[in-house]
Write an enzyme that holds these catalytic residues in place. Sequence first.
Site, mmCIF file in Angstrom:
data_model
loop_
_atom_site.group_PDB
_atom_site.id
_atom_site.type_symbol
_atom_site.label_atom_id
_atom_site.label_comp_id
_atom_site.label_asym_id
_atom_site.label_seq_id
_atom_site.Cartn_x
_atom_site.Cartn_y
_atom_site.Cartn_z
ATOM 1 N N SER A 30 0.669 -1.081 -0.069
ATOM 2 C CA SER A 30 0.093 -0.163 -0.095
ATOM 3 C C SER A 30 0.760 1.166 0.205
ATOM 4 O O SER A 30 1.931 1.176 0.752
ATOM 5 C CB SER A 30 -1.074 0.122 1.372
ATOM 6 O OG SER A 30 -1.676 1.264 1.464
ATOM 7 N N TYR B 21 -1.616 -1.146 10.248
ATOM 8 C CA TYR B 21 -1.698 -1.429 8.815
ATOM 9 C C TYR B 21 -0.309 -1.193 8.092
ATOM 10 O O TYR B 21 0.032 -2.233 7.311
ATOM 11 C CB TYR B 21 -2.762 -0.570 8.045
ATOM 12 C CG TYR B 21 -3.070 -0.831 6.768
ATOM 13 C CD1 TYR B 21 -3.695 -2.098 6.486
ATOM 14 C CD2 TYR B 21 -2.714 0.147 5.711
ATOM 15 C CE1 TYR B 21 -4.002 -2.216 4.861
ATOM 16 C CE2 TYR B 21 -2.778 -0.222 4.278
ATOM 17 C CZ TYR B 21 -3.592 -1.150 3.941
ATOM 18 O OH TYR B 21 -3.972 -1.475 2.616
HETATM 19 P P1 NAP Z 1 -11.809 -5.353 -0.290
HETATM 20 O O1 NAP Z 1 -12.837 -4.892 -1.446
HETATM 21 O O2 NAP Z 1 -12.426 -5.296 1.189
HETATM 22 O O3 NAP Z 1 -11.713 -7.099 -0.701
HETATM 23 C C1 NAP Z 1 -11.045 -7.874 -0.049
HETATM 24 C C2 NAP Z 1 -11.089 -9.497 -0.656
HETATM 25 O O4 NAP Z 1 -10.300 -10.050 0.356
HETATM 26 C C3 NAP Z 1 -12.538 -9.896 -0.542
HETATM 27 O O5 NAP Z 1 -12.560 -10.811 -1.768
HETATM 28 C C4 NAP Z 1 -12.725 -10.787 0.575
HETATM 29 O O6 NAP Z 1 -13.266 -11.751 0.605
HETATM 30 C C5 NAP Z 1 -11.085 -11.177 0.687
HETATM 31 N N1 NAP Z 1 -10.589 -11.728 2.184
HETATM 32 C C6 NAP Z 1 -10.534 -10.686 3.109
HETATM 33 N N2 NAP Z 1 -10.023 -11.444 4.375
HETATM 34 C C7 NAP Z 1 -9.500 -12.764 3.624
HETATM 35 C C8 NAP Z 1 -8.942 -13.726 4.406
HETATM 36 N N3 NAP Z 1 -8.634 -13.858 5.509
HETATM 37 N N4 NAP Z 1 -8.473 -14.728 3.406
HETATM 38 C C9 NAP Z 1 -9.131 -14.937 2.230
HETATM 39 N N5 NAP Z 1 -9.711 -13.876 1.575
HETATM 40 C C10 NAP Z 1 -10.024 -12.690 2.241
HETATM 41 O O7 NAP Z 1 -10.451 -4.928 -0.531
HETATM 42 P P2 NAP Z 1 -9.531 -4.355 -1.684
HETATM 43 O O8 NAP Z 1 -9.715 -2.556 -1.544
HETATM 44 O O9 NAP Z 1 -9.783 -4.851 -2.838
HETATM 45 O O10 NAP Z 1 -7.905 -4.584 -1.114
HETATM 46 C C11 NAP Z 1 -7.313 -5.630 -1.748
HETATM 47 C C12 NAP Z 1 -5.790 -5.415 -1.448
HETATM 48 O O11 NAP Z 1 -5.302 -4.060 -1.607
HETATM 49 C C13 NAP Z 1 -5.487 -5.535 0.315
HETATM 50 O O12 NAP Z 1 -4.392 -5.982 0.565
HETATM 51 C C14 NAP Z 1 -5.449 -3.877 0.674
HETATM 52 O O13 NAP Z 1 -4.655 -3.552 1.640
HETATM 53 C C15 NAP Z 1 -4.878 -3.361 -0.736
HETATM 54 N N6 NAP Z 1 -4.794 -2.072 -0.877
HETATM 55 C C16 NAP Z 1 -6.068 -1.291 -1.171
HETATM 56 C C17 NAP Z 1 -6.195 -0.083 -1.259
HETATM 57 C C18 NAP Z 1 -7.542 0.630 -1.390
HETATM 58 O O14 NAP Z 1 -7.710 1.866 -1.390
HETATM 59 N N7 NAP Z 1 -8.632 -0.026 -1.672
HETATM 60 C C19 NAP Z 1 -5.130 0.745 -1.170
HETATM 61 C C20 NAP Z 1 -3.800 0.286 -0.883
HETATM 62 C C21 NAP Z 1 -3.842 -1.174 -0.824
HETATM 63 P P3 NAP Z 1 -14.260 -12.215 1.727
HETATM 64 O O15 NAP Z 1 -15.298 -11.025 1.910
HETATM 65 O O16 NAP Z 1 -15.227 -13.385 1.256
HETATM 66 O O17 NAP Z 1 -13.531 -12.522 3.088
#
Ligand code: NAP
Length: 246
Positions: free
Chosen positions: A141, A154
């Site tokens: 991130s 985080y």
């Molecule tokens: P999101 O919309 O909350 O989606 C999270 C996904 O991860 C869902 O498919 C969820 O499925 C799954 N998940 C959660 N806990 C899990 C576990 N213990 N085992 C397996 N699957 C799990 O998140 P996102 O924004 O797409 O983020 C994805 C990645 O990008 C993360 O690593 C986050 O830190 C990183 N990131 C995001 C942002 C941002 O602004 N969005 C910025 C920088 C980095 P279920 O609901 O079925 O568990």
Amino acid sequence: MSTLNQKIALITGASRGIGASVALQLADDGFAVVINYSSNSKVADELVQELVKKGHVALAVKANVAKSSEVKAMFDLIEDRLGAIDVLVNNAGILKTAPLVQTSDELYESYFAINTQGVFNALREAGTRLNDGGRIINVSSTTLALNMAGYSIYNGTKAAVEAFTKVFSKELRGRQITVNAVAPGPVATDLFLQGKTEEMIQNFAKMPPLERLGQPEDIAQVISFLASPASAWVNGQVLRANGGLA
Ligand code: NAP
């Protein structure tokens, strides 16, 4: 050996958000895709159906990445059903900002269990089971560069992921496997949007010089490049995808 005539990509946390977009992109790139999730099978199954309708090979696998036994079982199942994996995208993660002094033991433990140990669990399996010539992409991130209040734990989880990326790329010497990380800025997904006011969201959107939030597809395109032969000479790197924010 794969029973398919195509490469196989496992994307953790791929039922929603960035992971779902990566699954769609990598399927369009020609991969058979495995959509990992931990709780909501309905959305994972819907994504599989969408991909299958488009003629792609897709499989949803429920596994909590924080549990090494579930990650091992997921790799076993994929090898049984499709074959050995070529591309691993360690994307599953959680974000629940809180000042350090207000962080409970439970929140601290779940953060590191999912964001850090989850990546470790999958890397350990991939290190012996990924096909030679494969690709590993970890999701970090841009918050790591911003040092904003509320992000200490985080950022700690993601700092570890970046450290794993750099060292693991060296430990896989001789296998022609690259290990890189992508560090997105704010991306319009549930993880980012939940718990924020419209004003907070607009403030984040104004931060990068490109003056908008990232979309999941912005990150999926970068991961697509790192999963492709075109990135063969990029190894052990962290690529920030954030519209110029940091
Ligand atoms: P999101 O919309 O909350 O989606 C999270 C996904 O991860 C869902 O498919 C969820 O499925 C799954 N998940 C959660 N806990 C899990 C576990 N213990 N085992 C397996 N699957 C799990 O998140 P996102 O924004 O797409 O983020 C994805 C990645 O990008 C993360 O690593 C986050 O830190 C990183 N990131 C995001 C942002 C941002 O602004 N969005 C910025 C920088 C980095 P279920 O609901 O079925 O568990």
